[in-house]
Design a protein around this motif. Structure first.
Motif, PDB file in Angstrom:
ATOM      1  N   UNK A 110       0.800  -1.233   0.000  1.00  0.00           N
ATOM      2  CA  UNK A 110       0.000   0.000   0.000  1.00  0.00           C
ATOM      3  C   UNK A 110       0.834   1.286   0.000  1.00  0.00           C
ATOM      4  N   UNK A 111       1.979   1.338   0.693  1.00  0.00           N
ATOM      5  CA  UNK A 111       2.765   2.578   0.658  1.00  0.00           C
ATOM      6  C   UNK A 111       3.289   2.941  -0.738  1.00  0.00           C
ATOM      7  N   UNK A 112       3.254   2.005  -1.677  1.00  0.00           N
ATOM      8  CA  UNK A 112       3.710   2.311  -3.031  1.00  0.00           C
ATOM      9  C   UNK A 112       2.768   3.268  -3.755  1.00  0.00           C
ATOM     10  N   UNK A 113       1.584   3.487  -3.205  1.00  0.00           N
ATOM     11  CA  UNK A 113       0.635   4.418  -3.810  1.00  0.00           C
ATOM     12  C   UNK A 113       1.207   5.836  -3.823  1.00  0.00           C
ATOM     13  N   UNK A 114       2.155   6.104  -2.928  1.00  0.00           N
ATOM     14  CA  UNK A 114       2.778   7.424  -2.877  1.00  0.00           C
ATOM     15  C   UNK A 114       3.400   7.803  -4.222  1.00  0.00           C
ATOM     16  N   UNK A 115       3.765   6.836  -5.032  1.00  0.00           N
ATOM     17  CA  UNK A 115       4.367   7.102  -6.344  1.00  0.00           C
ATOM     18  C   UNK A 115       3.450   7.985  -7.178  1.00  0.00           C
ATOM     19  N   UNK A 116       2.150   7.762  -7.089  1.00  0.00           N
ATOM     20  CA  UNK A 116       1.194   8.514  -7.890  1.00  0.00           C
ATOM     21  C   UNK A 116       1.037   9.956  -7.419  1.00  0.00           C
ATOM     22  N   UNK A 117       1.391  10.238  -6.175  1.00  0.00           N
ATOM     23  CA  UNK A 117       1.234  11.575  -5.626  1.00  0.00           C
ATOM     24  C   UNK A 117       2.540  12.360  -5.586  1.00  0.00           C
ATOM     25  N   UNK A 118       3.650  11.701  -5.810  1.00  0.00           N
ATOM     26  CA  UNK A 118       4.960  12.344  -5.788  1.00  0.00           C
ATOM     27  C   UNK A 118       5.278  12.904  -7.174  1.00  0.00           C
ATOM     28  N   UNK A 119       5.777  14.142  -7.213  1.00  0.00           N
ATOM     29  CA  UNK A 119       6.107  14.752  -8.504  1.00  0.00           C
ATOM     30  C   UNK A 119       7.225  13.993  -9.217  1.00  0.00           C
ATOM     31  N   UNK A 120       8.176  13.480  -8.457  1.00  0.00           N
ATOM     32  CA  UNK A 120       9.287  12.754  -9.058  1.00  0.00           C
ATOM     33  C   UNK A 120       9.019  11.259  -9.167  1.00  0.00           C
ATOM     34  N   UNK A 121       7.856  10.806  -8.723  1.00  0.00           N
ATOM     35  CA  UNK A 121       7.511   9.393  -8.806  1.00  0.00           C
ATOM     36  C   UNK A 121       8.240   8.538  -7.789  1.00  0.00           C
ATOM     37  N   UNK A 122       8.526   9.106  -6.619  1.00  0.00           N
ATOM     38  CA  UNK A 122       9.262   8.383  -5.585  1.00  0.00           C
ATOM     39  C   UNK A 122       8.305   7.732  -4.598  1.00  0.00           C
ATOM     40  N   UNK A 123       8.640   6.525  -4.189  1.00  0.00           N
ATOM     41  CA  UNK A 123       7.887   5.827  -3.146  1.00  0.00           C
ATOM     42  C   UNK A 123       8.519   6.156  -1.800  1.00  0.00           C
ATOM     43  N   UNK A 124       7.911   5.687  -0.742  1.00  0.00           N
ATOM     44  CA  UNK A 124       8.403   5.973   0.616  1.00  0.00           C
ATOM     45  C   UNK A 124       9.804   5.383   0.826  1.00  0.00           C
ATOM     46  N   UNK A 125      10.073   4.211   0.255  1.00  0.00           N
ATOM     47  CA  UNK A 125      11.403   3.626   0.406  1.00  0.00           C
ATOM     48  C   UNK A 125      12.458   4.426  -0.356  1.00  0.00           C
ATOM     49  N   UNK A 126      12.066   5.032  -1.472  1.00  0.00           N
ATOM     50  CA  UNK A 126      12.988   5.898  -2.214  1.00  0.00           C
ATOM     51  C   UNK A 126      13.310   7.143  -1.400  1.00  0.00           C
ATOM     52  N   UNK A 127      12.289   7.764  -0.861  1.00  0.00           N
ATOM     53  CA  UNK A 127      12.449   9.014  -0.124  1.00  0.00           C
ATOM     54  C   UNK A 127      13.310   8.828   1.128  1.00  0.00           C
ATOM     55  N   UNK A 128      13.002   7.800   1.912  1.00  0.00           N
ATOM     56  CA  UNK A 128      13.728   7.595   3.169  1.00  0.00           C
ATOM     57  C   UNK A 128      15.185   7.176   2.952  1.00  0.00           C
ATOM     58  N   UNK A 129      15.446   6.397   1.904  1.00  0.00           N
ATOM     59  CA  UNK A 129      16.814   5.926   1.668  1.00  0.00           C
ATOM     60  C   UNK A 129      17.603   6.846   0.739  1.00  0.00           C
ATOM     61  N   UNK A 130      16.950   7.881   0.225  1.00  0.00           N
ATOM     62  CA  UNK A 130      17.586   8.820  -0.712  1.00  0.00           C
ATOM     63  C   UNK A 130      18.134   8.095  -1.939  1.00  0.00           C
ATOM     64  N   UNK A 131      17.342   7.121  -2.392  1.00  0.00           N
ATOM     65  CA  UNK A 131      17.646   6.393  -3.622  1.00  0.00           C
ATOM     66  C   UNK A 131      16.408   6.443  -4.493  1.00  0.00           C
ATOM     67  N   UNK A 132      16.541   6.003  -5.710  1.00  0.00           N
ATOM     68  CA  UNK A 132      15.382   5.942  -6.608  1.00  0.00           C
ATOM     69  C   UNK A 132      15.611   4.837  -7.628  1.00  0.00           C
ATOM     70  N   UNK A 133      14.525   4.461  -8.263  1.00  0.00           N
ATOM     71  CA  UNK A 133      14.594   3.478  -9.340  1.00  0.00           C
ATOM     72  C   UNK A 133      14.340   4.206 -10.655  1.00  0.00           C
ATOM     73  N   UNK A 134      14.976   3.744 -11.703  1.00  0.00           N
ATOM     74  CA  UNK A 134      14.712   4.293 -13.022  1.00  0.00           C
ATOM     75  C   UNK A 134      14.678   3.163 -14.036  1.00  0.00           C
ATOM     76  N   UNK A 135      14.025   3.420 -15.118  1.00  0.00           N
ATOM     77  CA  UNK A 135      13.980   2.468 -16.215  1.00  0.00           C
ATOM     78  C   UNK A 135      15.179   2.723 -17.100  1.00  0.00           C
ATOM     79  N   UNK A 136      15.903   1.662 -17.413  1.00  0.00           N
ATOM     80  CA  UNK A 136      17.107   1.830 -18.249  1.00  0.00           C
ATOM     81  C   UNK A 136      16.860   1.363 -19.661  1.00  0.00           C
TER      82      UNK A 136
END
Length: 136
Positions: A110-136
């Motif tokens: 459920x916390x992955x829903x944050x992706x839809x509300x974040x301008x950069x498309x970050x989930x809670x795990x991205x935000x807290x760890x200061x990492x992100x995922x990208x498509x290569x």
């Protein structure tokens, strides 16, 4: 890396996670077999077994995220992890991301829903760890 994080939506994250789960099963069987052999064939204490599962899981993700910035499941779906500050991903970032991912798993994603509300498309795990995922 670049400032723009390409949104990796929850379904793609979950499918890569399922792929990695099956790989982790093999790791858990190997670690459990070795632990059982070292224990003389006797059943392990449940807390020791749980500790081995968590440590081997962390080791699996840490190894792949440090060496290549992606797990095998992420590679199949063309996803890569990177640090938001542009430097090499650190053990601290990996540990935070791993622990938050466990929480996300217990909350059924459920916390992955944050992706839809974040301008950069970050989930809670991205935000807290200061990492992100990208498509290569």
């Amino acid at each position: 890396m670049n400032e723009k994080a390409y949104k990796v939506f929850p379904l793609k994250r979950i499918t890569a996670g399922i792929y990695d789960f099956f790989l982790l099963l093999g790791v858990w069987f190997a670690v459990g077999s070795i632990a059982l052999w070292l224990n003389g064939g006797e059943t392990l204490n449940p807390w020791l077994g749980l500790s081995l599962v968590i440590l081997s899981s962390w080791g699996f993700f840490a190894y792949f995220w440090l060496n290549g910035n992606k797990t095998l499941g992420m590679a199949v779906w063309n996803i890569e992890i990177y640090s938001l500050n542009g430097e090499k991903i650190t053990i601290k970032q990996i540990s935070i991301r791993f622990l938050v991912n466990i929480l996300i798993l217990f909350l059924a994603g459920l916390p992955l829903i944050q992706i839809y509300f974040s301008q950069k498309g970050l989930a809670i795990n991205d935000t807290l760890s200061k990492t992100a995922l990208k498509i290569i």
